[in-house]
Design a protein around this motif. Structure first.
Motif, short mmCIF file in Angstrom:
data_model
loop_
_atom_site.label_atom_id
_atom_site.label_comp_id
_atom_site.label_asym_id
_atom_site.label_seq_id
_atom_site.Cartn_x
_atom_site.Cartn_y
_atom_site.Cartn_z
N PRO A 28 0.67 -1.26 -0.08
CA PRO A 28 -0.04 -0.01 0.17
C PRO A 28 0.92 1.28 -0.11
CG PRO A 28 0.07 -1.25 2.25
CD PRO A 28 0.75 -1.88 1.24
N PHE A 29 0.66 2.21 -0.77
CA PHE A 29 1.23 3.42 -1.02
C PHE A 29 0.39 4.52 -0.38
CE2 PHE A 29 5.26 3.62 -3.50
CZ PHE A 29 5.67 2.24 -3.21
N PRO A 30 0.88 5.45 0.40
CA PRO A 30 0.31 6.62 0.82
C PRO A 30 -0.18 7.81 -0.25
CG PRO A 30 2.49 6.57 1.71
CD PRO A 30 2.67 5.62 0.80
N ILE A 31 -0.62 7.33 -1.37
CA ILE A 31 -1.06 8.33 -2.12
C ILE A 31 -2.31 7.97 -2.86
CG2 ILE A 31 1.43 9.20 -3.16
CD1 ILE A 31 1.22 7.35 -5.47
N MET A 32 -3.05 8.63 -3.60
CA MET A 32 -4.22 8.51 -4.08
C MET A 32 -4.09 7.95 -5.59
SD MET A 32 -6.22 8.71 -1.54
CE MET A 32 -8.00 8.55 -2.15
N CYS A 44 -3.86 1.10 -3.09
CA CYS A 44 -4.16 2.43 -2.41
C CYS A 44 -4.15 2.39 -0.67
CB CYS A 44 -5.66 2.74 -3.01
SG CYS A 44 -6.30 4.15 -1.95
N GLY A 45 -3.45 3.14 -0.12
CA GLY A 45 -3.18 2.84 1.10
C GLY A 45 -4.56 2.73 2.09
N ILE A 46 -5.48 3.92 1.47
CA ILE A 46 -6.55 4.19 2.04
C ILE A 46 -7.42 3.00 1.86
CG2 ILE A 46 -8.76 5.38 2.06
CD1 ILE A 46 -6.26 6.67 3.54
N GLY A 47 -7.60 2.42 0.48
CA GLY A 47 -8.47 1.18 0.49
C GLY A 47 -8.02 -0.01 1.19
N ALA A 48 -6.84 -0.24 1.18
CA ALA A 48 -6.30 -1.30 1.99
C ALA A 48 -6.48 -1.14 3.72
CB ALA A 48 -4.65 -1.21 2.08
N LEU A 111 -13.09 14.86 9.00
CA LEU A 111 -14.45 14.32 9.27
C LEU A 111 -14.65 13.04 8.34
CD1 LEU A 111 -17.09 14.79 10.68
CD2 LEU A 111 -18.09 15.87 8.79
N VAL A 112 -14.15 13.12 6.92
CA VAL A 112 -14.27 12.23 5.91
C VAL A 112 -13.32 10.99 6.34
CG1 VAL A 112 -13.83 11.63 3.51
CG2 VAL A 112 -14.69 13.63 3.99
N PHE A 113 -12.26 11.09 6.75
CA PHE A 113 -11.43 10.02 7.41
C PHE A 113 -11.87 9.21 8.51
CE2 PHE A 113 -7.97 8.67 10.27
CZ PHE A 113 -7.55 7.64 9.61
N ILE A 114 -12.36 10.02 9.65
CA ILE A 114 -12.80 9.43 10.85
C ILE A 114 -14.26 8.64 10.51
CG2 ILE A 114 -13.98 9.74 12.83
CD1 ILE A 114 -12.07 12.34 13.18
N VAL A 115 -15.28 9.43 9.60
CA VAL A 115 -16.38 8.60 9.43
C VAL A 115 -16.40 7.51 8.30
CG1 VAL A 115 -18.78 8.86 8.77
CG2 VAL A 115 -17.90 10.64 10.23
N LEU A 116 -15.89 7.97 7.02
CA LEU A 116 -16.03 6.98 6.12
C LEU A 116 -14.99 5.89 5.89
CD1 LEU A 116 -17.04 9.43 3.17
CD2 LEU A 116 -18.36 7.87 4.38
N VAL A 117 -13.54 6.28 6.46
CA VAL A 117 -12.54 5.33 6.38
C VAL A 117 -12.28 4.38 7.67
CG1 VAL A 117 -10.03 5.20 6.03
CG2 VAL A 117 -11.30 6.99 4.86
N PHE A 180 -9.95 18.34 -3.70
CA PHE A 180 -9.74 17.03 -3.27
C PHE A 180 -8.99 16.81 -2.05
CE2 PHE A 180 -8.54 12.59 -3.00
CZ PHE A 180 -9.63 11.95 -2.78
N CYS A 181 -7.63 17.52 -2.23
CA CYS A 181 -6.57 17.43 -1.23
C CYS A 181 -6.92 18.20 0.09
CB CYS A 181 -5.30 18.23 -1.73
SG CYS A 181 -4.68 17.25 -3.31
N ARG A 182 -7.59 19.33 -0.37
CA ARG A 182 -8.06 20.04 0.92
C ARG A 182 -9.30 19.84 1.62
NH1 ARG A 182 -8.77 26.15 1.55
NH2 ARG A 182 -7.06 26.28 -0.12
N MET A 183 -10.26 19.07 1.08
CA MET A 183 -11.58 19.02 1.55
C MET A 183 -11.87 17.33 1.83
SD MET A 183 -14.04 21.58 0.07
CE MET A 183 -14.06 20.74 -1.67
N VAL A 184 -11.22 16.56 1.06
CA VAL A 184 -11.70 15.35 1.13
C VAL A 184 -10.45 14.24 1.51
CG1 VAL A 184 -12.70 13.22 -0.29
CG2 VAL A 184 -13.37 15.86 -0.77
N CYS A 185 -9.31 14.20 1.16
CA CYS A 185 -8.24 13.43 0.87
C CYS A 185 -7.84 12.72 2.35
CB CYS A 185 -6.95 13.93 0.31
SG CYS A 185 -5.84 12.67 0.01
N PRO A 186 -8.10 11.46 2.42
CA PRO A 186 -7.89 10.85 3.89
C PRO A 186 -6.49 10.52 4.12
CG PRO A 186 -9.47 9.49 2.69
CD PRO A 186 -9.01 10.43 1.73
#
Lengths: 251, 50
Positions: A28-32, A44-48, A111-117, A180-186
């Motif tokens: 897993p790589f820490p990039i999108m 994808c690090g977040i998918g993993a 918030l995206v990171f805590i709730v969705l991820v 995306f980086c500013r508001m979404v990227c976990p």
């Protein structure tokens, strides 16, 4: 500096979507960069991370990679290697009326990171960030929809919702800097936690900052180097004596 | 406090490397992805129930 960054971004785009290196898909790589993309070489690090949480396993490998990268180079990969960040910078070059996002929008990614991820995969055992992720829609949804009859027959409301998010994000990318980086990227949210403690960092002393906005004008994310949303592109180095990059930090 | 911030990356690097070694020893990544064949339906935007 910007020329080297462009070269690095193009190299990273090719390497992370270079099918011949697909043995790295266990890493897993820490990039999108969506691992469901037919050409993707890495995971994808977040998918993993979500996959581990859905099966109730502690994600040692993913957390280890994020901690190692975050504590050494912070968000350097966001500015220099993330293919989706590069894509956003290219779209922002399209001449349209531009919009500046307020600083508080940067909190939305936590918030995206805590709730969705984290929470939803643990509680309902489904990777909800992946289900809505515009990166997956662009890199996996589009090519597989084009080439696979079986996938086309399975399309349902979720697919349309995911593409609606992608279209909205594409529009935002044209009118504002790296939305995306500013508001979404976990991944950015996780790496930004290391902003003040990483070995290599871009920093400035808030007390010495005069609101001249020279650094903001040079920044592809439209922020100051003091901000947690700084992607460490280092375009602002040299615009102001208060901005520094390196492993020795001002106190 | 500043000194702690200055050198906090060292224990974090050790922790990160420890986690990576632990993850590799557990072969945890293969366990998660061995059956997925890397075509993740969630990533494409398809509910498996369809």
């Amino acid at each position: 500096m910007n020329r080297y960054r462009r070269l690095t971004q193009i190299s990273s785009l090719i390497l992370s979507n270079c099918y011949v290196l697909s043995g790295l898909k266990y890493c897993p790589f820490p990039i999108m960069n969506c691992h469901a993309c037919p050409l993707a070489a890495t995971a994808c690090g977040i998918g993993a991370l979500q996959n581990f949480l859905t099966i109730g396993a502690f994600p040692f490998l993913v957390l280890g990679i994020f901690i190692l990268v975050g504590s050494t180079i912070g968000r350097l990969l966001c500015g220099w290697a993330c293919p989706f960040g590069f894509f956003q910078e290219l779209l922002y070059k399209i001449p349209t009326n531009k919009l500046t996002l307020p600083q508080w929008t940067g909190m939305f990614k936590y918030l995206v990171f805590i709730v969705l991820v984290v929470l939803l995969p643990i509680i309902i055992h489904e990777p909800w960030f992946c289900k809505l992720c515009p990166v997956g829609a662009l890199e996996a949804g589009v090519p597989l929809w084009l080439k696979d009859d079986g996938i086309r027959q399975m399309i349902g409301p979720l697919f349309h919702a995911k593409f609606l998010i992608l279209y909205s994000m594409l529009y935002l990318m044209m009118i504002t800097e790296r939305p995306f980086c500013r508001m979404v990227c976990p991944a950015g949210a996780m790496l930004s936690l290391f902003k003040k403690i990483s070995l290599f960092r871009v920093s400035g002393v808030p007390d010495k900052c005069i609101p001249c906005s020279k650094c903001i004008k040079k920044c592809p994310a439209g922020v100051t180097p003091i901000s947690n949303d700084c992607v460490m592109c280092m375009n602002c180095i040299g615009t102001c004596r208060n901005v520094r990059a390196g492993s020795k930090h001002s106190k | 406090m500043t000194i702690i911030k200055q050198y906090l990356w060292i224990p974090l690097v050790v922790l990160g490397i420890g986690f990576i070694i632990q993850g590799i020893m557990l072969l945890e990544y293969e366990r998660v992805y061995s059956n997925a064949a890397f075509v993740c339906l969630s990533c494409i935007g398809i509910e498996e129930a369809y």
